[in-house]
Design a protein around this motif. Structure first.
Motif, PDB file in Angstrom:
ATOM      1  N   GLU A  74     -42.275  29.603 -55.911  1.00  0.00           N
ATOM      2  CA  GLU A  74     -41.238  29.397 -56.930  1.00  0.00           C
ATOM      3  C   GLU A  74     -41.307  30.490 -57.984  1.00  0.00           C
ATOM      4  N   PRO A  75     -40.204  31.197 -58.235  1.00  0.00           N
ATOM      5  CA  PRO A  75     -40.210  32.222 -59.282  1.00  0.00           C
ATOM      6  C   PRO A  75     -40.531  31.615 -60.650  1.00  0.00           C
ATOM      7  N   ARG A  76     -41.209  32.362 -61.463  1.00  0.00           N
ATOM      8  CA  ARG A  76     -41.612  31.900 -62.793  1.00  0.00           C
ATOM      9  C   ARG A  76     -40.699  32.489 -63.862  1.00  0.00           C
ATOM     10  N   GLU A  77     -39.412  32.462 -63.592  1.00  0.00           N
ATOM     11  CA  GLU A  77     -38.414  32.955 -64.531  1.00  0.00           C
ATOM     12  C   GLU A  77     -37.166  32.100 -64.384  1.00  0.00           C
ATOM     13  N   PRO A  78     -36.289  32.091 -65.364  1.00  0.00           N
ATOM     14  CA  PRO A  78     -35.088  31.254 -65.280  1.00  0.00           C
ATOM     15  C   PRO A  78     -34.266  31.547 -64.017  1.00  0.00           C
ATOM     16  N   HIS A  79     -33.855  30.484 -63.333  1.00  0.00           N
ATOM     17  CA  HIS A  79     -33.049  30.576 -62.121  1.00  0.00           C
ATOM     18  C   HIS A  79     -32.577  29.185 -61.730  1.00  0.00           C
ATOM     19  N   TRP A  80     -31.685  29.127 -60.776  1.00  0.00           N
ATOM     20  CA  TRP A  80     -31.318  27.877 -60.120  1.00  0.00           C
ATOM     21  C   TRP A  80     -32.044  27.828 -58.784  1.00  0.00           C
ATOM     22  N   HIS A  81     -32.507  26.648 -58.412  1.00  0.00           N
ATOM     23  CA  HIS A  81     -33.182  26.443 -57.129  1.00  0.00           C
ATOM     24  C   HIS A  81     -32.288  25.513 -56.300  1.00  0.00           C
ATOM     25  N   ILE A  82     -31.807  26.034 -55.177  1.00  0.00           N
ATOM     26  CA  ILE A  82     -30.959  25.248 -54.272  1.00  0.00           C
ATOM     27  C   ILE A  82     -31.821  24.555 -53.229  1.00  0.00           C
ATOM     28  N   GLY A  83     -31.529  23.300 -52.984  1.00  0.00           N
ATOM     29  CA  GLY A  83     -32.162  22.590 -51.883  1.00  0.00           C
ATOM     30  C   GLY A  83     -32.380  21.123 -52.204  1.00  0.00           C
ATOM     31  N   PRO A  84     -32.169  20.278 -51.237  1.00  0.00           N
ATOM     32  CA  PRO A  84     -31.688  20.613 -49.900  1.00  0.00           C
ATOM     33  C   PRO A  84     -30.165  20.773 -49.839  1.00  0.00           C
ATOM     34  N   VAL A  85     -29.739  21.459 -48.800  1.00  0.00           N
ATOM     35  CA  VAL A  85     -28.336  21.505 -48.409  1.00  0.00           C
ATOM     36  C   VAL A  85     -28.290  20.788 -47.062  1.00  0.00           C
ATOM     37  N   ALA A  86     -27.473  19.772 -46.970  1.00  0.00           N
ATOM     38  CA  ALA A  86     -27.414  19.001 -45.727  1.00  0.00           C
ATOM     39  C   ALA A  86     -25.969  18.768 -45.320  1.00  0.00           C
ATOM     40  N   VAL A  87     -25.705  18.942 -44.037  1.00  0.00           N
ATOM     41  CA  VAL A  87     -24.378  18.699 -43.482  1.00  0.00           C
ATOM     42  C   VAL A  87     -24.550  17.766 -42.286  1.00  0.00           C
ATOM     43  N   HIS A  88     -23.709  16.737 -42.229  1.00  0.00           N
ATOM     44  CA  HIS A  88     -23.766  15.785 -41.119  1.00  0.00           C
ATOM     45  C   HIS A  88     -23.673  16.563 -39.800  1.00  0.00           C
ATOM     46  N   PRO A  89     -24.496  16.208 -38.805  1.00  0.00           N
ATOM     47  CA  PRO A  89     -24.509  16.954 -37.535  1.00  0.00           C
ATOM     48  C   PRO A  89     -23.126  17.139 -36.901  1.00  0.00           C
ATOM     49  N   GLU A  90     -22.259  16.141 -36.984  1.00  0.00           N
ATOM     50  CA  GLU A  90     -20.920  16.266 -36.387  1.00  0.00           C
ATOM     51  C   GLU A  90     -20.047  17.267 -37.138  1.00  0.00           C
ATOM     52  N   GLU A  91     -20.413  17.590 -38.370  1.00  0.00           N
ATOM     53  CA  GLU A  91     -19.607  18.482 -39.207  1.00  0.00           C
ATOM     54  C   GLU A  91     -20.181  19.899 -39.290  1.00  0.00           C
ATOM     55  N   GLN A  92     -21.350  20.109 -38.695  1.00  0.00           N
ATOM     56  CA  GLN A  92     -21.948  21.432 -38.747  1.00  0.00           C
ATOM     57  C   GLN A  92     -21.094  22.428 -37.961  1.00  0.00           C
ATOM     58  N   ARG A  93     -21.106  23.665 -38.444  1.00  0.00           N
ATOM     59  CA  ARG A  93     -20.332  24.757 -37.845  1.00  0.00           C
ATOM     60  C   ARG A  93     -18.825  24.616 -38.098  1.00  0.00           C
ATOM     61  N   HIS A  94     -18.463  23.846 -39.137  1.00  0.00           N
ATOM     62  CA  HIS A  94     -17.058  23.690 -39.515  1.00  0.00           C
ATOM     63  C   HIS A  94     -16.811  24.145 -40.953  1.00  0.00           C
ATOM     64  N   GLY A  95     -17.746  24.904 -41.520  1.00  0.00           N
ATOM     65  CA  GLY A  95     -17.545  25.483 -42.846  1.00  0.00           C
ATOM     66  C   GLY A  95     -17.934  24.611 -44.028  1.00  0.00           C
ATOM     67  N   VAL A  96     -18.521  23.449 -43.779  1.00  0.00           N
ATOM     68  CA  VAL A  96     -18.881  22.551 -44.872  1.00  0.00           C
ATOM     69  C   VAL A  96     -19.980  23.166 -45.739  1.00  0.00           C
ATOM     70  N   GLY A  97     -21.048  23.632 -45.109  1.00  0.00           N
ATOM     71  CA  GLY A  97     -22.139  24.259 -45.860  1.00  0.00           C
ATOM     72  C   GLY A  97     -21.679  25.501 -46.603  1.00  0.00           C
ATOM     73  N   THR A  98     -20.836  26.297 -45.957  1.00  0.00           N
ATOM     74  CA  THR A  98     -20.287  27.501 -46.582  1.00  0.00           C
ATOM     75  C   THR A  98     -19.472  27.134 -47.821  1.00  0.00           C
ATOM     76  N   ALA A  99     -18.654  26.092 -47.717  1.00  0.00           N
ATOM     77  CA  ALA A  99     -17.831  25.660 -48.851  1.00  0.00           C
ATOM     78  C   ALA A  99     -18.698  25.148 -49.998  1.00  0.00           C
ATOM     79  N   LEU A 100     -19.703  24.349 -49.678  1.00  0.00           N
ATOM     80  CA  LEU A 100     -20.600  23.837 -50.725  1.00  0.00           C
ATOM     81  C   LEU A 100     -21.325  24.982 -51.423  1.00  0.00           C
ATOM     82  N   LEU A 101     -21.881  25.885 -50.636  1.00  0.00           N
ATOM     83  CA  LEU A 101     -22.620  27.009 -51.198  1.00  0.00           C
ATOM     84  C   LEU A 101     -21.705  27.898 -52.031  1.00  0.00           C
ATOM     85  N   GLY A 102     -20.517  28.189 -51.524  1.00  0.00           N
ATOM     86  CA  GLY A 102     -19.572  29.019 -52.259  1.00  0.00           C
ATOM     87  C   GLY A 102     -19.167  28.395 -53.589  1.00  0.00           C
ATOM     88  N   ALA A 103     -18.891  27.101 -53.584  1.00  0.00           N
ATOM     89  CA  ALA A 103     -18.491  26.409 -54.816  1.00  0.00           C
ATOM     90  C   ALA A 103     -19.624  26.439 -55.840  1.00  0.00           C
TER      91      ALA A 103
END
Length: 154
Positions: A74-103
């Motif tokens: 873990e960096p010892r300086e101000p930052h945001w820490h992402i995690g977990p990112v989870a997408v339902h298995p049926e929805e993976q590879r449909h841009g859900v994670g990309t949309a969440l991360l982008g937003a």
């Protein structure tokens, strides 16, 4: 262990959670925490221990080993820490994670804050690199190659 991690992270009062919904159904979630609240204190671990024991039972020592190993990166300086990112298995590879991360990164970019994350999923490294993350270190933790990634402030 994944379920225990989600309970701990999403149950934190410091969590910033984004959800993705399709047709009234939750299909993805992104959790992020602002430094210095990224890692649990000893008191927080003790407080969460009963929930973790019920959730992951005898895997609790293993979970604490993973958390301890990851915390060293873990960096010892101000930052945001992402995690977990989870997408339902049926929805993976449909841009859900990309949309969440982008937003989320759009919000962080307005703050001009750097972002840190860790992943042990090979295909996710490519996704994170598309968003400007770079692998800054890696460690094999309990036989799993974990990459620690950093994205400079924008």
């Amino acid at each position: 262990m994944e379920q225990g991690t989600r309970i701990i992270k999403l149950g934190s009062p410091f969590s910033h959670v984004l959800g993705a919904e399709r047709k009234g159904r939750l299909v993805g979630v992104l959790n992020a925490t602002e430094w210095p609240h990224c890692q649990m204190t000893t008191g927080e671990k003790l407080k969460m221990a009963p929930v973790m024991i019920r959730t992951i039972g005898f895997n609790l020592p293993r979970a604490f080993k993973v958390m301890s190993s990851r915390a060293k990166h873990e960096p010892r300086e101000p930052h945001w820490h992402i995690g977990p990112v989870a997408v339902h298995p049926e929805e993976q590879r449909h841009g859900v994670g990309t949309a969440l991360l982008g937003a989320f990164l759009d919000e962080v970019d307005q703050q001009r804050a750097p972002v840190f994350l860790q992943t042990d999923v090979d295909r996710n490294v490519v996704l994170y690199e598309r968003f400007g993350f770079k692998v800054v270190s890696q460690e094999e933790i309990l036989g799993v190659n974990t990459r620690f990634m950093w994205r400079e402030a924008r």
